[in-house]
Motif scaffolding. Sequence first.
Motif, short mmCIF file in Angstrom:
data_model
loop_
_atom_site.label_atom_id
_atom_site.label_comp_id
_atom_site.label_asym_id
_atom_site.label_seq_id
_atom_site.Cartn_x
_atom_site.Cartn_y
_atom_site.Cartn_z
N GLN A 73 0.92 -1.30 0.45
CA GLN A 73 -0.22 0.12 0.07
C GLN A 73 0.96 1.28 0.00
N GLU A 74 0.61 2.37 -0.83
CA GLU A 74 1.21 3.32 -0.93
C GLU A 74 0.90 4.55 0.24
N LEU A 75 2.33 5.19 0.55
CA LEU A 75 1.71 6.57 1.44
C LEU A 75 3.23 7.01 0.86
N ARG A 76 2.83 8.53 1.81
CA ARG A 76 4.25 9.16 1.54
C ARG A 76 4.41 10.40 2.62
N SER A 77 5.46 10.15 2.37
CA SER A 77 5.91 10.95 4.14
C SER A 77 5.85 12.58 3.11
N SER A 78 6.06 13.42 4.42
CA SER A 78 6.14 15.35 3.75
C SER A 78 7.64 15.15 2.97
N LEU A 79 7.31 16.40 2.22
CA LEU A 79 8.50 16.54 1.64
C LEU A 79 9.40 17.06 2.46
N VAL A 80 9.11 17.98 3.53
CA VAL A 80 9.74 18.94 4.57
C VAL A 80 9.80 17.82 6.15
N SER A 85 21.77 15.48 4.44
CA SER A 85 20.12 15.92 4.51
C SER A 85 20.58 17.63 3.66
N LEU A 86 20.10 17.92 2.81
CA LEU A 86 19.81 19.66 2.69
C LEU A 86 18.46 20.94 3.80
N ARG A 87 19.36 21.53 4.16
CA ARG A 87 18.88 22.24 5.39
C ARG A 87 18.43 23.89 4.95
N PHE A 88 17.15 23.95 5.35
CA PHE A 88 17.24 25.20 5.30
C PHE A 88 16.27 25.85 7.00
N PHE A 89 16.22 27.52 6.95
CA PHE A 89 15.61 27.69 7.93
C PHE A 89 14.24 28.52 7.58
N ASP A 90 13.09 27.93 8.54
CA ASP A 90 11.48 28.71 8.27
C ASP A 90 11.40 29.10 10.06
N GLY A 91 12.12 30.84 9.51
CA GLY A 91 11.25 31.14 10.35
C GLY A 91 12.89 31.09 11.52
N ARG A 101 13.25 16.05 2.22
CA ARG A 101 13.27 14.08 3.09
C ARG A 101 14.42 14.04 2.39
N TRP A 102 15.29 13.56 2.98
CA TRP A 102 17.07 13.04 2.06
C TRP A 102 16.34 11.52 2.13
N ASP A 103 15.57 11.13 2.84
CA ASP A 103 15.91 9.40 2.43
C ASP A 103 14.42 8.48 2.58
N TYR A 104 13.39 7.94 1.63
CA TYR A 104 11.78 7.24 1.94
C TYR A 104 12.81 6.45 3.60
N THR A 105 13.22 5.74 3.48
CA THR A 105 13.30 5.22 4.76
C THR A 105 13.03 5.35 6.19
N THR A 106 14.11 6.43 6.14
CA THR A 106 13.64 7.04 7.40
C THR A 106 12.69 8.12 7.49
N ALA A 107 12.41 8.50 6.98
CA ALA A 107 11.13 9.29 6.48
C ALA A 107 9.84 8.62 7.33
N LEU A 108 10.21 7.09 6.44
CA LEU A 108 8.32 6.77 6.36
C LEU A 108 8.41 6.19 7.69
N ALA A 109 9.97 6.11 8.49
CA ALA A 109 9.80 4.68 9.28
C ALA A 109 9.83 5.78 11.36
#
Length: 326
Positions: free
Chosen positions: A36-43, A52-58, A65-73
């Motif tokens: 079954q498909e799921l998607r983690s947030s890109l951020v 990873s590519l980092r940036f400041f939001d405020g 997202r640098w890797d799907y496995t870690t994001a999904l986990a």
Amino acid sequence: MATHTPHFPDLLFPGAARLRRWEGLLMGLLAGAGYQELRSSLVMREPHEAASLRFFDGDHLLALRWDYTTALARMLSKRFAEPPPRVSYAGAVFRRANQPWEPVERFEVGCERLHTDEASRDEADVELARLLMAVPATLGLRAAILQIGSAALLRCPMEAERLPDGLADAVARALQRRAPHRVKEALGGHPAAPRLLAHVEALLSESDGLAGLQVLDRSPYASLLKAERGHLQRTLEALSPFVPEGLRLRLDLADVQGLDFYTGPTLRLYAPGAQQELAAGGRYDGLYPFLGKPWFAAGFCVRLSPLLDLAETRPDLFHSLEGAGR
């Protein structure tokens, strides 16, 4: 005038169409197997990974997202009391490149098999390997090599010898380069050096297939690795009757790439003439316990970026790219 940011590839019309077709074909393959498909947030709000590519939001430091496995986990461990057994994904990851010619934005399709029973490892690993064996034909690739290794074959002896992390990393890097003299240099006068060097020589044997496992009899750690050897043997025996035409199943005992992550069997897909692996995965039973869940896991991702490059530069490696949705 530059039309795009370096390392962030733009896909022109044929490439964009091919990416969309391939994503659909691979997700269809996985859906047919119950994933079954799921998607983690890109951020991501937990930018721990150095690549990873980092940036400041405020005032908040975020990362792409640098890797799907870690994001999904991270998502699954927070959202579910029991793991969904089969998940799939498709999309982009953004990772700092190791080489100047590598893209930062990479397109991937992959899957993960989760379970709570350790006895299910054999079944899950065979299921994933069979799925990966079907990927070349799904994408129209004429020939491919599925390489099977096992991170445990080096991890277990080094843990038994209580090698410090830095020394263990140096040994793994030297073995990955197929350089036993570098392993010897790294170990120096360590008391375990003679045993580990004998083990490394066994891992570097060129023997292939089930016969290749017999070289482990020469290792000083043969008894320690009995369970992992049996797991590899059962996996190879289960896969052999189903190897599709055009695909070669290869055993590589010295494949220790990703040793800091993988804990058991590893899978890598190559194509003749390809400079990079086209898919990779394996068993990583340490990830979910690290996040607080006693789950076992394995998976693989198909790297569509190098596959797109291969289709562009070596179209002869593919069946007609114009037909059958390829």
